[in-house]
Design a protein around this motif. Structure first.
Motif, PDB file in Angstrom:
ATOM      1  N   ALA A 104       5.615  26.674  15.367  1.00 50.42           N
ATOM      2  CA  ALA A 104       5.013  27.956  14.989  1.00 50.42           C
ATOM      3  C   ALA A 104       5.213  29.022  16.059  1.00 50.42           C
ATOM      4  CB  ALA A 104       3.525  27.771  14.702  1.00 50.42           C
ATOM      5  N   ASP A 105       4.865  28.689  17.299  1.00 50.28           N
ATOM      6  CA  ASP A 105       4.913  29.692  18.360  1.00 50.28           C
ATOM      7  C   ASP A 105       6.329  29.970  18.848  1.00 50.28           C
ATOM      8  OD1 ASP A 105       2.194  29.667  18.113  1.00 50.28           O
ATOM      9  OD2 ASP A 105       1.759  28.994  20.148  1.00 50.28           O
ATOM     10  N   HIS A 106       7.073  28.923  19.171  1.00 55.64           N
ATOM     11  CA  HIS A 106       8.387  29.111  19.789  1.00 55.64           C
ATOM     12  C   HIS A 106       9.480  29.353  18.763  1.00 55.64           C
ATOM     13  CE1 HIS A 106      11.365  27.705  23.122  1.00 55.64           C
ATOM     14  NE2 HIS A 106      11.846  28.696  22.427  1.00 55.64           N
ATOM     15  N   ILE A 107       9.631  28.431  17.825  1.00 57.97           N
ATOM     16  CA  ILE A 107      10.759  28.527  16.903  1.00 57.97           C
ATOM     17  C   ILE A 107      10.578  29.676  15.911  1.00 57.97           C
ATOM     18  CG2 ILE A 107      12.002  27.318  15.065  1.00 57.97           C
ATOM     19  CD1 ILE A 107      11.570  24.734  16.707  1.00 57.97           C
ATOM     20  N   VAL A 108       9.405  29.819  15.340  1.00 52.69           N
ATOM     21  CA  VAL A 108       9.187  30.868  14.347  1.00 52.69           C
ATOM     22  C   VAL A 108       8.961  32.228  15.003  1.00 52.69           C
ATOM     23  CG1 VAL A 108       7.663  31.655  12.485  1.00 52.69           C
ATOM     24  CG2 VAL A 108       8.350  29.255  12.610  1.00 52.69           C
ATOM     25  N   ASN A 109       8.112  32.282  16.041  1.00 47.38           N
ATOM     26  CA  ASN A 109       7.718  33.569  16.611  1.00 47.38           C
ATOM     27  C   ASN A 109       8.375  33.919  17.946  1.00 47.38           C
ATOM     28  OD1 ASN A 109       5.900  34.332  14.496  1.00 47.38           O
ATOM     29  ND2 ASN A 109       4.507  32.751  15.247  1.00 47.38           N
ATOM     30  N   GLY A 110       9.156  32.996  18.518  1.00 48.49           N
ATOM     31  CA  GLY A 110       9.876  33.301  19.749  1.00 48.49           C
ATOM     32  C   GLY A 110       9.060  33.298  21.018  1.00 48.49           C
ATOM     33  N   ASN A 111       7.871  32.702  20.985  1.00 46.06           N
ATOM     34  CA  ASN A 111       7.000  32.652  22.161  1.00 46.06           C
ATOM     35  C   ASN A 111       6.943  31.227  22.702  1.00 46.06           C
ATOM     36  OD1 ASN A 111       6.201  35.415  21.821  1.00 46.06           O
ATOM     37  ND2 ASN A 111       4.880  34.722  20.165  1.00 46.06           N
ATOM     38  N   VAL A 112       7.488  31.019  23.891  1.00 53.23           N
ATOM     39  CA  VAL A 112       7.496  29.695  24.511  1.00 53.23           C
ATOM     40  C   VAL A 112       6.061  29.239  24.753  1.00 53.23           C
ATOM     41  CG1 VAL A 112       8.183  28.408  26.580  1.00 53.23           C
ATOM     42  CG2 VAL A 112       9.737  30.097  25.580  1.00 53.23           C
ATOM     43  N   VAL A 113       5.792  27.983  24.471  1.00 50.81           N
ATOM     44  CA  VAL A 113       4.467  27.390  24.726  1.00 50.81           C
ATOM     45  C   VAL A 113       4.511  26.875  26.165  1.00 50.81           C
ATOM     46  CG1 VAL A 113       2.732  25.740  23.954  1.00 50.81           C
ATOM     47  CG2 VAL A 113       4.322  26.739  22.289  1.00 50.81           C
ATOM     48  N   THR A 114       4.215  27.756  27.087  1.00 50.57           N
ATOM     49  CA  THR A 114       4.418  27.514  28.509  1.00 50.57           C
ATOM     50  C   THR A 114       3.707  26.267  29.017  1.00 50.57           C
ATOM     51  OG1 THR A 114       4.585  29.900  28.791  1.00 50.57           O
ATOM     52  CG2 THR A 114       4.322  28.600  30.784  1.00 50.57           C
ATOM     53  N   GLU A 115       2.508  25.991  28.533  1.00 45.45           N
ATOM     54  CA  GLU A 115       1.774  24.843  29.081  1.00 45.45           C
ATOM     55  C   GLU A 115       2.386  23.495  28.717  1.00 45.45           C
ATOM     56  OE1 GLU A 115      -0.937  26.226  25.588  1.00 45.45           O
ATOM     57  OE2 GLU A 115       0.418  27.167  27.015  1.00 45.45           O
ATOM     58  N   TYR A 116       3.344  23.456  27.799  1.00 48.02           N
ATOM     59  CA  TYR A 116       4.024  22.221  27.458  1.00 48.02           C
ATOM     60  C   TYR A 116       5.368  22.081  28.159  1.00 48.02           C
ATOM     61  CZ  TYR A 116       0.887  22.081  23.314  1.00 48.02           C
ATOM     62  OH  TYR A 116      -0.191  22.054  22.457  1.00 48.02           O
ATOM     63  N   THR A 117       5.777  23.080  28.928  1.00 47.49           N
ATOM     64  CA  THR A 117       7.108  23.062  29.543  1.00 47.49           C
ATOM     65  C   THR A 117       7.123  22.294  30.852  1.00 47.49           C
ATOM     66  OG1 THR A 117       6.755  25.128  30.746  1.00 47.49           O
ATOM     67  CG2 THR A 117       7.720  25.300  28.530  1.00 47.49           C
ATOM     68  N   ILE A 118       8.323  22.014  31.314  1.00 51.36           N
ATOM     69  CA  ILE A 118       8.487  21.256  32.547  1.00 51.36           C
ATOM     70  C   ILE A 118       7.888  21.994  33.740  1.00 51.36           C
ATOM     71  CG2 ILE A 118      10.821  22.076  33.008  1.00 51.36           C
ATOM     72  CD1 ILE A 118      11.318  19.096  33.998  1.00 51.36           C
ATOM     73  N   GLY A 119       7.995  23.304  33.778  1.00 50.24           N
ATOM     74  CA  GLY A 119       7.452  24.072  34.899  1.00 50.24           C
ATOM     75  C   GLY A 119       5.953  23.938  35.033  1.00 50.24           C
ATOM     76  N   ALA A 120       5.252  23.884  33.927  1.00 48.12           N
ATOM     77  CA  ALA A 120       3.791  23.757  33.942  1.00 48.12           C
ATOM     78  C   ALA A 120       3.349  22.340  34.259  1.00 48.12           C
ATOM     79  CB  ALA A 120       3.217  24.194  32.597  1.00 48.12           C
ATOM     80  N   ASN A 121       4.230  21.366  34.063  1.00 47.40           N
ATOM     81  CA  ASN A 121       3.856  19.954  34.239  1.00 47.40           C
ATOM     82  C   ASN A 121       4.313  19.351  35.550  1.00 47.40           C
ATOM     83  OD1 ASN A 121       2.539  18.684  31.665  1.00 47.40           O
ATOM     84  ND2 ASN A 121       3.959  20.265  30.974  1.00 47.40           N
ATOM     85  N   THR A 122       4.910  20.133  36.437  1.00 50.53           N
ATOM     86  CA  THR A 122       5.363  19.600  37.716  1.00 50.53           C
ATOM     87  C   THR A 122       4.484  20.048  38.869  1.00 50.53           C
ATOM     88  OG1 THR A 122       6.919  21.448  37.967  1.00 50.53           O
ATOM     89  CG2 THR A 122       7.769  19.411  36.980  1.00 50.53           C
ATOM     90  N   LYS A 123       3.446  20.771  38.592  1.00 47.13           N
ATOM     91  CA  LYS A 123       2.591  21.300  39.668  1.00 47.13           C
ATOM     92  C   LYS A 123       1.601  20.257  40.115  1.00 47.13           C
ATOM     93  CE  LYS A 123       3.097  25.935  37.992  1.00 47.13           C
ATOM     94  NZ  LYS A 123       2.532  27.065  37.372  1.00 47.13           N
TER      95      LYS A 123
END
Length: 123
Positions: A104-123
């Protein structure tokens, strides 16, 4: 099928449809890591959830594929999304429950779900 000509026609039709999909620069590609580590971490339900969600929404510009090892086993299941503009987003620790939001957010609306990305999960 009753003749060699019919077989050739089927082959040509399939080859054309495969080429169209490969050449479609407007398609969004969803790639799910399905190596042993990914499967063990739950990638198969993630792959199935993407397939079902895209079909449910009748999205025509999305292809879903699987690949082998992506190389970051500690973050499996890993999903990479490639957009037509050349951007790649890597989602990690994916679950089937997270898929609907990514679609819904990324594919349809073009908004990356940042909290699920690798950058958010390596901190």
């Amino acid at each position: 099928m009753k003749s060699l000509e019919e077989l050739k026609a089927i082959r040509d039709k399939v080859k054309h449809s495969v080429n169209v999909r490969e050449e479609d620069g407007d398609a969004i590609r969803v790639v799910v890591g399905m190596a042993t580590c990914g499967i063990a971490a739950g990638a198969r339900p993630v792959l199935n959830a993407f397939t079902e969600e895209v079909a449910k929404r009748e999205l025509q510009n999305v292809s879903i594929t699987q690949t082998g090892c992506i190389g970051i086993c500690q973050y499996e299941p890993v999903v990479e999304i490639f957009t037509p503009d050349g951007q790649k987003t890597t989602y990690v620790k994916m679950t089937a429950e997270k898929v609907a939001r990514v679609v819904a957010d990324h594919i349809v609306n073009g908004n990356v779900v940042t909290e699920y990305t690798i950058g958010a999960n390596t901190k």
